[in-house]
Write a protein that holds these residues in place. Structure first.
Motif, PDB file in Angstrom:
ATOM      1  N   ILE A 137       0.841  -1.204   0.000  1.00 60.63           N
ATOM      2  CA  ILE A 137       0.000   0.000   0.000  1.00 60.63           C
ATOM      3  C   ILE A 137       0.871   1.246   0.000  1.00 60.63           C
ATOM      4  O   ILE A 137       0.598   2.231  -0.706  1.00 60.63           O
ATOM      5  CB  ILE A 137      -0.957  -0.013   1.211  1.00 60.63           C
ATOM      6  CG1 ILE A 137      -2.072  -1.042   0.974  1.00 60.63           C
ATOM      7  CG2 ILE A 137      -1.553   1.369   1.454  1.00 60.63           C
ATOM      8  CD1 ILE A 137      -3.027  -1.198   2.133  1.00 60.63           C
ATOM      9  N   PHE A 138       1.947   1.208   0.783  1.00 62.24           N
ATOM     10  CA  PHE A 138       2.867   2.345   0.835  1.00 62.24           C
ATOM     11  C   PHE A 138       3.645   2.521  -0.479  1.00 62.24           C
ATOM     12  O   PHE A 138       3.635   3.582  -1.087  1.00 62.24           O
ATOM     13  CB  PHE A 138       3.850   2.168   1.993  1.00 62.24           C
ATOM     14  CG  PHE A 138       5.047   3.071   1.924  1.00 62.24           C
ATOM     15  CD1 PHE A 138       4.935   4.412   2.228  1.00 62.24           C
ATOM     16  CD2 PHE A 138       6.291   2.572   1.538  1.00 62.24           C
ATOM     17  CE1 PHE A 138       6.040   5.257   2.156  1.00 62.24           C
ATOM     18  CE2 PHE A 138       7.394   3.399   1.459  1.00 62.24           C
ATOM     19  CZ  PHE A 138       7.270   4.744   1.774  1.00 62.24           C
ATOM     20  N   ALA A 139       4.339   1.445  -0.900  1.00 67.61           N
ATOM     21  CA  ALA A 139       5.276   1.552  -2.018  1.00 67.61           C
ATOM     22  C   ALA A 139       4.600   1.492  -3.385  1.00 67.61           C
ATOM     23  O   ALA A 139       4.799   2.379  -4.229  1.00 67.61           O
ATOM     24  CB  ALA A 139       6.340   0.459  -1.904  1.00 67.61           C
ATOM     25  N   ARG A 140       3.825   0.452  -3.632  1.00 70.86           N
ATOM     26  CA  ARG A 140       3.192   0.303  -4.952  1.00 70.86           C
ATOM     27  C   ARG A 140       1.823   0.972  -5.022  1.00 70.86           C
ATOM     28  O   ARG A 140       1.195   1.014  -6.071  1.00 70.86           O
ATOM     29  CB  ARG A 140       3.060  -1.178  -5.314  1.00 70.86           C
ATOM     30  CG  ARG A 140       4.089  -1.634  -6.333  1.00 70.86           C
ATOM     31  CD  ARG A 140       5.488  -1.557  -5.821  1.00 70.86           C
ATOM     32  NE  ARG A 140       5.720  -2.484  -4.704  1.00 70.86           N
ATOM     33  CZ  ARG A 140       6.858  -2.578  -4.050  1.00 70.86           C
ATOM     34  NH1 ARG A 140       7.878  -1.784  -4.354  1.00 70.86           N
ATOM     35  NH2 ARG A 140       6.987  -3.441  -3.044  1.00 70.86           N
ATOM     36  N   GLY A 141       1.351   1.485  -3.881  1.00 67.71           N
ATOM     37  CA  GLY A 141       0.100   2.223  -3.864  1.00 67.71           C
ATOM     38  C   GLY A 141       0.351   3.707  -3.954  1.00 67.71           C
ATOM     39  O   GLY A 141       0.467   4.286  -5.034  1.00 67.71           O
ATOM     40  N   VAL A 142       0.484   4.359  -2.797  1.00 70.75           N
ATOM     41  CA  VAL A 142       0.614   5.815  -2.738  1.00 70.75           C
ATOM     42  C   VAL A 142       1.891   6.310  -3.420  1.00 70.75           C
ATOM     43  O   VAL A 142       1.855   7.236  -4.234  1.00 70.75           O
ATOM     44  CB  VAL A 142       0.568   6.295  -1.277  1.00 70.75           C
ATOM     45  CG1 VAL A 142       0.712   7.818  -1.223  1.00 70.75           C
ATOM     46  CG2 VAL A 142      -0.725   5.867  -0.611  1.00 70.75           C
ATOM     47  N   ALA A 143       3.035   5.714  -3.086  1.00 70.00           N
ATOM     48  CA  ALA A 143       4.308   6.205  -3.618  1.00 70.00           C
ATOM     49  C   ALA A 143       4.383   6.082  -5.139  1.00 70.00           C
ATOM     50  O   ALA A 143       4.834   6.999  -5.829  1.00 70.00           O
ATOM     51  CB  ALA A 143       5.469   5.459  -2.973  1.00 70.00           C
ATOM     52  N   LEU A 144       3.942   4.962  -5.681  1.00 70.69           N
ATOM     53  CA  LEU A 144       4.027   4.744  -7.127  1.00 70.69           C
ATOM     54  C   LEU A 144       3.031   5.607  -7.897  1.00 70.69           C
ATOM     55  O   LEU A 144       3.297   6.002  -9.038  1.00 70.69           O
ATOM     56  CB  LEU A 144       3.789   3.269  -7.451  1.00 70.69           C
ATOM     57  CG  LEU A 144       3.914   2.852  -8.918  1.00 70.69           C
ATOM     58  CD1 LEU A 144       5.303   3.147  -9.457  1.00 70.69           C
ATOM     59  CD2 LEU A 144       3.579   1.376  -9.097  1.00 70.69           C
ATOM     60  N   LYS A 145       1.892   5.916  -7.290  1.00 75.47           N
ATOM     61  CA  LYS A 145       0.860   6.697  -7.984  1.00 75.47           C
ATOM     62  C   LYS A 145       1.382   8.049  -8.445  1.00 75.47           C
ATOM     63  O   LYS A 145       0.997   8.538  -9.507  1.00 75.47           O
ATOM     64  CB  LYS A 145      -0.343   6.884  -7.043  1.00 75.47           C
ATOM     65  CG  LYS A 145      -1.510   7.622  -7.679  1.00 75.47           C
ATOM     66  CD  LYS A 145      -2.073   6.856  -8.857  1.00 75.47           C
ATOM     67  CE  LYS A 145      -3.279   7.577  -9.458  1.00 75.47           C
ATOM     68  NZ  LYS A 145      -3.803   6.868 -10.646  1.00 75.47           N
ATOM     69  N   GLY A 146       2.276   8.644  -7.653  1.00 75.51           N
ATOM     70  CA  GLY A 146       2.812   9.945  -8.039  1.00 75.51           C
ATOM     71  C   GLY A 146       3.668   9.914  -9.288  1.00 75.51           C
ATOM     72  O   GLY A 146       3.984  10.959  -9.858  1.00 75.51           O
ATOM     73  N   TYR A 147       4.043   8.714  -9.739  1.00 76.13           N
ATOM     74  CA  TYR A 147       4.910   8.557 -10.904  1.00 76.13           C
ATOM     75  C   TYR A 147       4.134   8.113 -12.150  1.00 76.13           C
ATOM     76  O   TYR A 147       4.726   7.577 -13.083  1.00 76.13           O
ATOM     77  CB  TYR A 147       6.015   7.542 -10.593  1.00 76.13           C
ATOM     78  CG  TYR A 147       7.082   8.073  -9.663  1.00 76.13           C
ATOM     79  CD1 TYR A 147       8.326   8.460 -10.142  1.00 76.13           C
ATOM     80  CD2 TYR A 147       6.845   8.191  -8.297  1.00 76.13           C
ATOM     81  CE1 TYR A 147       9.310   8.944  -9.292  1.00 76.13           C
ATOM     82  CE2 TYR A 147       7.821   8.674  -7.433  1.00 76.13           C
ATOM     83  CZ  TYR A 147       9.041   9.052  -7.936  1.00 76.13           C
ATOM     84  OH  TYR A 147      10.006   9.539  -7.090  1.00 76.13           O
TER      85      TYR A 147
END
Length: 315
Positions: A137-147
């Motif tokens: 949820i942290f890495a492939r969710g929120v963090a990746l969404k910005g990219y």
């Protein structure tokens, strides 16, 4: 060009990592004296840092949850491919772990030793289930969404870097970086975070299962007199990471060959994944030149380097 979404994602990651450092160096030592269960000490940081932080992020930014986390159903074939990629990743992860151990101590081994008396199902939940949910949820969710506006390869590499840094452990960084890059690529191809959750659970689950099987085999050997007079090795004492240097070097050579086979399997499975989801990487380009290494990412790298140096100095 500085992209607003990338900056927002990097700020979020930086805040979470700073919180992780505070927890690691200031709060955790205090909690150690409270006689809390090992299960709580392992699960609580995962939920607090990655799950609760994501909830706070959504409350502050008002971003839609479903598209941000990519909570999209996937076909059964994709599930099988994700499991297969997790299996093929195993020798690569072990090889990179061994290489890292030539420089950094393996704290994971000690952790597994401490968990020896915990029932297998709880180990599986703590080591495989909770990280597959919270960390994804942290890495492939929120963090990746910005990219999203960044090319898939660059976005995946940056996400892998974030995933490696978030472990705050030099021994885990290399294989976490590679696996994080692979998981991010899978999510961008499928448009679903469930693919990385499944692969993540598979990788960690196999590690737990292998250690558990090794302990049981050793116990049976002692029971039937095959290793009479020898102490049964504990869960954390098993595996290549605890062996002498010359044995580790031999293991590196062996796992290098297995890693090549695993890499080939991953390549074929990724091709199948792209075909299943009609994904054409050549047809996807950045609409604009997006700067991903902003000041927040630079601060993040500096903090990580300082943390790793401190761990090496302090032992």
């Amino acid at each position: 060009m500085l992209d607003y979404n990338v900056r927002k994602s990097n700020i979020y990651v930086l805040i979470v990592i700073i919180s992780s450092l505070l927890l690691k160096y200031f709060i955790a030592p205090q909690m150690a004296g409270l006689n809390l269960s090992l299960q709580f000490l392992l699960v609580f940081p995962e939920i607090l840092l990655f799950l609760v932080s994501a909830i706070i992020y959504f409350l502050i930014t008002k971003e839609p949850i479903l598209p941000t986390l990519r909570l999209k159903k996937i076909p059964f074939k994709t599930i099988l491919i994700a499991v297969g990629i997790g299996i093929c990743s195993q020798p690569i992860a072990i090889l990179l772990s061994l290489l890292s151990q030539l420089i950094f101590p393996n704290n994971v081994t000690q952790l597994l030793k401490m968990m020896n008396e915990i029932p297998f199902i709880y180990k599986l939940i703590i080591i495989a289930g909770v990280p597959a949910l919270c960390e994804e949820i942290f890495a492939r969710g929120v963090a990746l969404k910005g990219y999203d506006d960044v090319h898939i390869v660059k976005a995946s590499l940056m996400n892998g870097l974030i995933f490696g840094i978030m472990h705050l452990n030099g021994q885990q960084f290399l294989y976490a970086f590679v696996l994080g890059t692979l998981f991010a690529y899978m999510v961008r191809v499928t448009g679903s975070i469930f693919t990385s959750m499944i692969a993540h659970f598979t990788v960690n689950g196999i590690q737990v299962s292998m250690a558990e099987i090794a302990v049981k085999v050793s116990e049976l050997s002692v029971k039937f007199g095959e290793t009479s007079g020898q102490q049964v090795p504990q869960m954390g004492e098993l595996g290549l990471n605890s062996l002498p240097l010359n044995t580790i070097l031999l293991a590196i050579i062996s796992y290098s060959m297995l890693a090549c086979l695993g890499g080939g399997g991953i390549y074929l499975l990724l091709r199948s994944l792209k075909k299943t989801h009609s994904f054409n990487e050549k047809g996807i380009n950045e609409t604009k030149k997006v700067k991903v290494f902003d000041r927040y990412m630079i601060i993040l790298l500096i903090l990580f380097i300082i943390s790793i140096a401190a761990d090496l100095i302090l032992g």
